[in-house]
Design a protein around this motif. Structure first.
Motif, PDB file in Angstrom:
ATOM      1  N   ALA A  42       0.828  -1.210   0.000  1.00  0.00           N
ATOM      2  CA  ALA A  42       0.000   0.000   0.000  1.00  0.00           C
ATOM      3  C   ALA A  42       0.862   1.260   0.000  1.00  0.00           C
ATOM      4  CB  ALA A  42      -0.934   0.001   1.197  1.00  0.00           C
ATOM      5  N   ILE A  43       1.921   1.272   0.798  1.00  0.00           N
ATOM      6  CA  ILE A  43       2.806   2.443   0.852  1.00  0.00           C
ATOM      7  C   ILE A  43       3.392   2.750  -0.516  1.00  0.00           C
ATOM      8  CG2 ILE A  43       4.992   3.304   1.769  1.00  0.00           C
ATOM      9  CD1 ILE A  43       4.408   1.759   4.339  1.00  0.00           C
ATOM     10  N   ILE A  44       3.821   1.692  -1.214  1.00  0.00           N
ATOM     11  CA  ILE A  44       4.478   1.874  -2.509  1.00  0.00           C
ATOM     12  C   ILE A  44       3.474   2.189  -3.607  1.00  0.00           C
ATOM     13  CG2 ILE A  44       5.864   0.710  -4.270  1.00  0.00           C
ATOM     14  CD1 ILE A  44       7.077  -0.926  -1.875  1.00  0.00           C
ATOM     15  N   VAL A  45       2.410   1.392  -3.690  1.00  0.00           N
ATOM     16  CA  VAL A  45       1.419   1.569  -4.756  1.00  0.00           C
ATOM     17  C   VAL A  45       0.711   2.911  -4.637  1.00  0.00           C
ATOM     18  CG1 VAL A  45      -0.735   0.683  -5.719  1.00  0.00           C
ATOM     19  CG2 VAL A  45       1.088  -0.908  -5.073  1.00  0.00           C
ATOM     20  N   LYS A  46       0.377   3.320  -3.427  1.00  0.00           N
ATOM     21  CA  LYS A  46      -0.355   4.574  -3.214  1.00  0.00           C
ATOM     22  C   LYS A  46       0.569   5.765  -2.984  1.00  0.00           C
ATOM     23  CE  LYS A  46      -4.422   2.271  -1.261  1.00  0.00           C
ATOM     24  NZ  LYS A  46      -5.344   2.196  -0.095  1.00  0.00           N
ATOM     25  N   ASN A  47       1.890   5.530  -3.093  1.00  0.00           N
ATOM     26  CA  ASN A  47       2.886   6.604  -2.926  1.00  0.00           C
ATOM     27  C   ASN A  47       2.699   7.328  -1.590  1.00  0.00           C
ATOM     28  OD1 ASN A  47       5.150   7.958  -3.943  1.00  0.00           O
ATOM     29  ND2 ASN A  47       3.899   9.675  -4.655  1.00  0.00           N
ATOM     30  N   MET A  48       2.536   6.537  -0.528  1.00  0.00           N
ATOM     31  CA  MET A  48       2.264   7.088   0.803  1.00  0.00           C
ATOM     32  C   MET A  48       3.590   7.445   1.500  1.00  0.00           C
ATOM     33  SD  MET A  48      -0.609   4.173   1.616  1.00  0.00           S
ATOM     34  CE  MET A  48      -0.727   4.465   3.365  1.00  0.00           C
ATOM     35  N   LEU A  49       4.300   8.401   0.949  1.00  0.00           N
ATOM     36  CA  LEU A  49       5.623   8.761   1.461  1.00  0.00           C
ATOM     37  C   LEU A  49       5.574   9.247   2.905  1.00  0.00           C
ATOM     38  CD1 LEU A  49       7.029  10.592  -1.693  1.00  0.00           C
ATOM     39  CD2 LEU A  49       7.450   8.242  -0.958  1.00  0.00           C
ATOM     40  N   ALA A  50       4.512   9.946   3.258  1.00  0.00           N
ATOM     41  CA  ALA A  50       4.414  10.508   4.606  1.00  0.00           C
ATOM     42  C   ALA A  50       4.228   9.434   5.678  1.00  0.00           C
ATOM     43  CB  ALA A  50       3.260  11.503   4.670  1.00  0.00           C
ATOM     44  N   LYS A  51       3.838   8.230   5.249  1.00  0.00           N
ATOM     45  CA  LYS A  51       3.556   7.172   6.221  1.00  0.00           C
ATOM     46  C   LYS A  51       4.665   6.116   6.308  1.00  0.00           C
ATOM     47  CE  LYS A  51      -1.437   7.732   5.989  1.00  0.00           C
ATOM     48  NZ  LYS A  51      -2.757   7.078   5.855  1.00  0.00           N
ATOM     49  N   ARG A  52       5.760   6.349   5.604  1.00  0.00           N
ATOM     50  CA  ARG A  52       6.856   5.374   5.639  1.00  0.00           C
ATOM     51  C   ARG A  52       7.369   5.154   7.063  1.00  0.00           C
ATOM     52  NH1 ARG A  52      10.805   8.361   1.600  1.00  0.00           N
ATOM     53  NH2 ARG A  52       9.896  10.048   2.864  1.00  0.00           N
ATOM     54  N   ASP A  53       7.605   6.262   7.777  1.00  0.00           N
ATOM     55  CA  ASP A  53       8.243   6.161   9.092  1.00  0.00           C
ATOM     56  C   ASP A  53       7.341   5.536  10.154  1.00  0.00           C
ATOM     57  OD1 ASP A  53      10.272   7.460   7.813  1.00  0.00           O
ATOM     58  OD2 ASP A  53       9.862   9.423   8.696  1.00  0.00           O
ATOM     59  N   THR A  54       6.022   5.664   9.986  1.00  0.00           N
ATOM     60  CA  THR A  54       5.106   5.113  10.990  1.00  0.00           C
ATOM     61  C   THR A  54       4.718   3.672  10.688  1.00  0.00           C
ATOM     62  OG1 THR A  54       3.248   6.101   9.778  1.00  0.00           O
ATOM     63  CG2 THR A  54       4.171   7.355  11.627  1.00  0.00           C
ATOM     64  N   LEU A  55       4.501   3.376   9.420  1.00  0.00           N
ATOM     65  CA  LEU A  55       4.033   2.027   9.068  1.00  0.00           C
ATOM     66  C   LEU A  55       5.146   0.988   8.998  1.00  0.00           C
ATOM     67  CD1 LEU A  55       1.271   2.758   6.392  1.00  0.00           C
ATOM     68  CD2 LEU A  55       1.020   2.276   8.830  1.00  0.00           C
ATOM     69  N   VAL A  56       6.390   1.426   8.859  1.00  0.00           N
ATOM     70  CA  VAL A  56       7.481   0.451   8.776  1.00  0.00           C
ATOM     71  C   VAL A  56       7.573  -0.384  10.053  1.00  0.00           C
ATOM     72  CG1 VAL A  56       9.268   2.011   9.682  1.00  0.00           C
ATOM     73  CG2 VAL A  56       9.904   0.125   8.145  1.00  0.00           C
ATOM     74  N   LEU A  57       7.202   0.209  11.191  1.00  0.00           N
ATOM     75  CA  LEU A  57       7.306  -0.516  12.467  1.00  0.00           C
ATOM     76  C   LEU A  57       6.291  -1.656  12.570  1.00  0.00           C
ATOM     77  CD1 LEU A  57       7.917   2.605  14.717  1.00  0.00           C
ATOM     78  CD2 LEU A  57       9.604   0.914  13.975  1.00  0.00           C
ATOM     79  N   PRO A  58       4.991  -1.410  12.323  1.00  0.00           N
ATOM     80  CA  PRO A  58       4.051  -2.542  12.333  1.00  0.00           C
ATOM     81  C   PRO A  58       4.326  -3.545  11.223  1.00  0.00           C
ATOM     82  CG  PRO A  58       2.938  -0.508  11.670  1.00  0.00           C
ATOM     83  CD  PRO A  58       4.280  -0.117  12.194  1.00  0.00           C
TER      84      PRO A  58
END
Length: 408
Positions: A42-58
């Motif tokens: 989802a991060i890559i496909v939706k280009n969710m750059l702002a959420k990289r730092d938060t979602l990488v942990l879960p």
């Protein structure tokens, strides 16, 4: 709307998920791993750059937890079926759980290989989080910042690695399920599982060549691949020879309890009379408008005649063997259980009327020949399997005529 914010149900059951008593242990493994993969994608496909730092942990935690769960699942399954003497202590040490399983040196090549493939994922996540705390809390139990030795993690690299991890976990999980089922068949040695023995049988030359150099070459190859001593190799060969299916793989023949090859062929001949248009074809869909009572009456008469033709030949003992062959070919049980199944079927055939009924029901099977051919091969009747795989003479002649017509 229910007052319970998470476990209340709405009138629309479309999105009801099964948990608890309706759930399954494997859902936990699959769920955490799928969650990690879905988030990374989802991060890559939706280009969710702002959420990289938060979602990488879960993402990383879910991957770690999936590994922990699959290791505990496999250990529990193998402990329950008596393959390993004890479980690992109930903690979150994935490296400890992995070491415990590897040290057990399971008698199954596939499980050992899956564990080896899992090693680099275990080592990686254990290095940054050896107790399941660092990926969940900003500060660890020692009061220090979690993951203080790391600065960056690449979502694309993680996503691609999760694909590989998913394949490894899926392979380990499902091989364990198969292993436990196979174990119940009783065919194994202290060093080789049933699947290993089947593989070894396929690596050996035909029995007729066992006094030649080919046997020695195959023996050395098998010993090296499965790390077997001479004694362990001999035990593997003994197990292969006593198994209907595996003995057949090396060219050995095993008799059926009562049924003769010619009697099976007679049954197949009557089946072909009853199903002249079924040979090599998919069942035809008959619409109600095309259904005629005259056809039904003719079919009933033909069926009775086919059963009559076998009544003086197929006894209850032979019918039981025949039924066991059919269901063995369908994959309902292991060849090791053939005699037991045939005996069970025999007990349920009480009189001649039931015998005729059972014979008729077998003749009704549109997949009878295919299942009998597979069944006879798995039961160690190789010559019979070859006979069943050979089309009748008239079919060969018809095919030859078609070939001539095609060339013209």
């Amino acid at each position: 709307m229910s007052e319970d914010p998470f476990f209340g149900l709405s009138e629309d059951s479309t999105w009801n998920a099964c948990i608890g008593q309706q759930g399954d242990e494997l859902h936990y493994i699959e769920g955490y791993l799928e969650a990690a993969s879905e988030l990374a994608n989802a991060i890559i496909v939706k280009n969710m750059l702002a959420k990289r730092d938060t979602l990488v942990l879960p993402i990383l935690y879910n991957a770690r937890h999936a590994i922990e769960l699959v290791l505990k699942y496999v250990t529990g399954q193998l402990f329950d079926c008596g393959v390993i003497p004890q479980r690992h202590p109930a903690n979150h040490d994935i490296k400890g759980h992995w070491d415990h399983m590897v040290a057990a040196d399971f008698a199954d090549e596939a499980i050992r290989n899956h564990l080896k493939a899992l090693e680099r994922f275990v080592v990686s996540l254990d290095r940054i989080d050896d107790d399941g705390q660092e990926l969940r809390y900003h500060v660890n139990r020692d009061g220090e910042t979690s993951l203080k030795g790391e600065s960056l993690a690449n979502i694309v690299v993680i996503r691609d690695s999760l694909k590989e991890l998913s394949s490894v976990i899926d392979g380990l999980m499902h091989r364990t399920i198969d292993f436990v089922v196979e174990r119940k068949a009783g065919t194994h040695t202290s060093r080789c599982s049933r699947a290993d023995l089947r593989e070894i049988a396929g690596m050996m030359p035909p029995l007729a060549e066992w006094s030649s150099e080919a046997f020695t070459v195959a023996k050395n190859t098998v010993k090296e691949r499965f790390a077997l001593s001479n004694t362990q190799f001999s035990k593997a060969i003994d197990a292969i020879k006593t198994n209907r299916e595996f003995y057949g793989i090396i060219g050995g023949e095993t008799d059926l309890p009562y049924l003769l090859d010619d009697e099976v062929v007679l049954v197949v001949e009557q089946w072909r009379i009853l199903h002249p248009d079924r040979e090599g074809q998919e069942p035809e869909v008959v619409h109600g408008s095309r259904f005629r009572s005259a056809d039904l009456i003719a079919n009933i008469k033909k069926r009775r005649e086919c059963v009559d033709a076998l009544s003086g030949t197929i006894t209850s003992h032979e019918a039981a063997d025949l039924e066991a062959l059919f269901y063995l070919g369908r994959g309902d049980f292991f060849p090791e259980q053939f005699d037991e199944r045939a005996a069970t079927y025999l007990q349920s055939i009480g009189d001649d009327e039931e015998l005729r009924a059972r014979t008729g029901r077998l003749l009704d099977k549109t997949n009878l020949i295919a299942c009998l051919e597979r069944g006879t091969r798995r039961a160690g009747r190789l010559a019979l399997a070859e006979r069943l795989g050979t089309p009748p003479a008239e079919q060969v002649e018809a095919q030859a005529a078609d070939d001539v017509q095609t060339k013209q």
